[in-house]
Enzyme design. Structure first.
Site, PDB file in Angstrom:
ATOM      1  N   LYS A  68      -7.201   9.852  -7.637  1.00 41.64           N
ATOM      2  CA  LYS A  68      -7.671  10.572  -6.524  1.00 41.64           C
ATOM      3  C   LYS A  68      -7.959  11.758  -7.001  1.00 41.64           C
ATOM      4  CE  LYS A  68      -6.309   8.823  -2.103  1.00 41.64           C
ATOM      5  NZ  LYS A  68      -7.258   8.056  -1.828  1.00 41.64           N
ATOM      6  N   HIS A 127       0.760  -1.147  -0.040  1.00 37.93           N
ATOM      7  CA  HIS A 127       0.049   0.250  -0.032  1.00 37.93           C
ATOM      8  C   HIS A 127       0.898   1.269  -0.033  1.00 37.93           C
ATOM      9  CE1 HIS A 127      -2.560   2.917   2.448  1.00 37.93           C
ATOM     10  NE2 HIS A 127      -3.286   2.726   1.353  1.00 37.93           N
ATOM     11  N   ARG A 128       0.738   2.170  -1.202  1.00 38.83           N
ATOM     12  CA  ARG A 128       1.603   3.217  -1.082  1.00 38.83           C
ATOM     13  C   ARG A 128       3.001   2.809  -1.487  1.00 38.83           C
ATOM     14  NH1 ARG A 128      -1.152   6.987   3.398  1.00 38.83           N
ATOM     15  NH2 ARG A 128      -3.335   6.469   2.750  1.00 38.83           N
TER      16      ARG A 128
HETATM   17  O1  G3P Z   1      -6.554   1.673  -2.488  1.00 36.69           O
HETATM   18  C1  G3P Z   1      -6.974   1.548  -1.035  1.00 36.69           C
HETATM   19  C2  G3P Z   1      -6.554   2.320  -0.151  1.00 36.69           C
HETATM   20  O2  G3P Z   1      -5.167   3.064  -0.781  1.00 36.69           O
HETATM   21  C3  G3P Z   1      -7.693   3.621  -0.208  1.00 36.69           C
HETATM   22  O3  G3P Z   1      -7.205   4.626   0.724  1.00 36.69           O
HETATM   23  O4  G3P Z   1      -6.760   6.748   1.604  1.00 36.69           O
HETATM   24  O5  G3P Z   1      -5.018   4.879   1.339  1.00 36.69           O
HETATM   25  O6  G3P Z   1      -5.824   5.844  -0.667  1.00 36.69           O
HETATM   26  P1  G3P Z   1      -6.105   5.784   0.777  1.00 36.69           P
HETATM   27 MG    MG Z   2      -4.729   4.586  -1.901  1.00 28.91          MG
END
Ligand code: G3P
Ligand code: MG
Length: 254
Positions: A123, A19-20
């Site tokens: 986003k 994630h990221r």
């Molecule tokens: O894509 C899953 C997650 O990344 C969504 O929330 O705020 O971490 O981008 P956020």
């Molecule tokens: Mg995200």
């Protein structure tokens, strides 16, 4: 013999998605975080894409610069050249000083070079839902190798996903939600989604089964605890987004 009933479609993403990037051990959404994810054994990453003031797609999570750079103000008011002056690593650890906010091109080039799969999360700033999709996916289409796993395009914004459906129908779409709200299946159908992505803290086994029974893949974010991940996989969740791929990968199996 177990017979799987998943719908046909593109190859599934890995069960563990960084994630990221590997954002617990490197500054989120930087090239360092994606390299770190690769070093830790992850095969897929998730990252966030936003538009700069001059409509360049960059990989960045927040709408403002303060938390993850040494700059200030809204990203949407900052041109790419000014963004290039900012440090995006030192806030995390001085060892990462000099890390920059990467462009979408830079991230996709690096991932392709490392042979990794990607979930690109669109986003939008308010009112830019169509633009962030059109601009980012045009860039991605121009450079993502046809031989690489198809990009999984996700967003909380249905309008962004509708543009993705029309512009890059060859890439699957993931409907991003918090909780599995009433009407989710109409939302997923409207953008011809392939997967539904929920906040793991707001999903229960019944919700996961409902999504799977409707023929969609289920993905969740953000889970860093291996025990919790094991529960989610027991429910049939397909992929888990985590800041700590090294913690989940040993349990993930193939
Ligand atoms: O894509 C899953 C997650 O990344 C969504 O929330 O705020 O971490 O981008 P956020
Ligand atoms: Mg995200």
């Amino acid at each position: 013999m177990t017979v799987t009933t998943m719908p046909p479609g593109p190859p599934a993403p890995a069960r563990v998605i960084a994630h990221r990037g590997a954002s617990a051990s490197a500054p989120e959404n930087t090239l360092a975080a994606f390299r770190r994810a690769h070093e830790l054994g992850a095969r897929w990453v998730e990252f966030d894409v936003r538009l700069t003031a001059d409509d360049r797609p960059v990989v960045f999570h927040d709408d403002r610069l303060e938390r993850t750079t040494d700059g200030s103000g809204a990203l949407a008011d900052t041109p790419l050249a000014a963004l290039g002056e900012l440090d995006a690593g030192e806030w995390f650890d001085p060892a990462f000083a000099g890390e920059l906010v990467p462009t979408l091109e830079e991230v996709l080039d690096l991932l392709a070079e490392m042979d990794m799969g990607a979930n690109i999360e669109l986003k939008p700033d308010p009112g830019r839902e169509a633009d962030v999709a059109a601009i980012s996916l045009e860039v991605a289409r121009g450079l993502w190798p046809e031989t690489a796993p198809p990009l999984l395009v996700s967003s909380f914004a249905p309008e962004s996903l509708a543009v993705a459906r029309d512009l890059t129908p060859q890439w699957p779409r993931g409907l991003l939600l918090g909780a599995l709200i009433d009407g989710w299946s109409d939302m997923a159908a409207a953008v011809d989604a392939w997967s539904v992505h929920c906040d793991a803290a707001l999903l229960n086994a019944r919700g996961a089964a409902e999504v799977l029974d409707a023929g969609y893949r289920v993905m969740v974010y953000t889970v860093n605890d291996p025990g919790r991940a094991a529960n989610l996989w027991d429910w049939g969740v397909d992929s888990i987004m985590t800041d700590r791929p090294e913690a989940l990968l040993p349990l993930a199996g193939a």
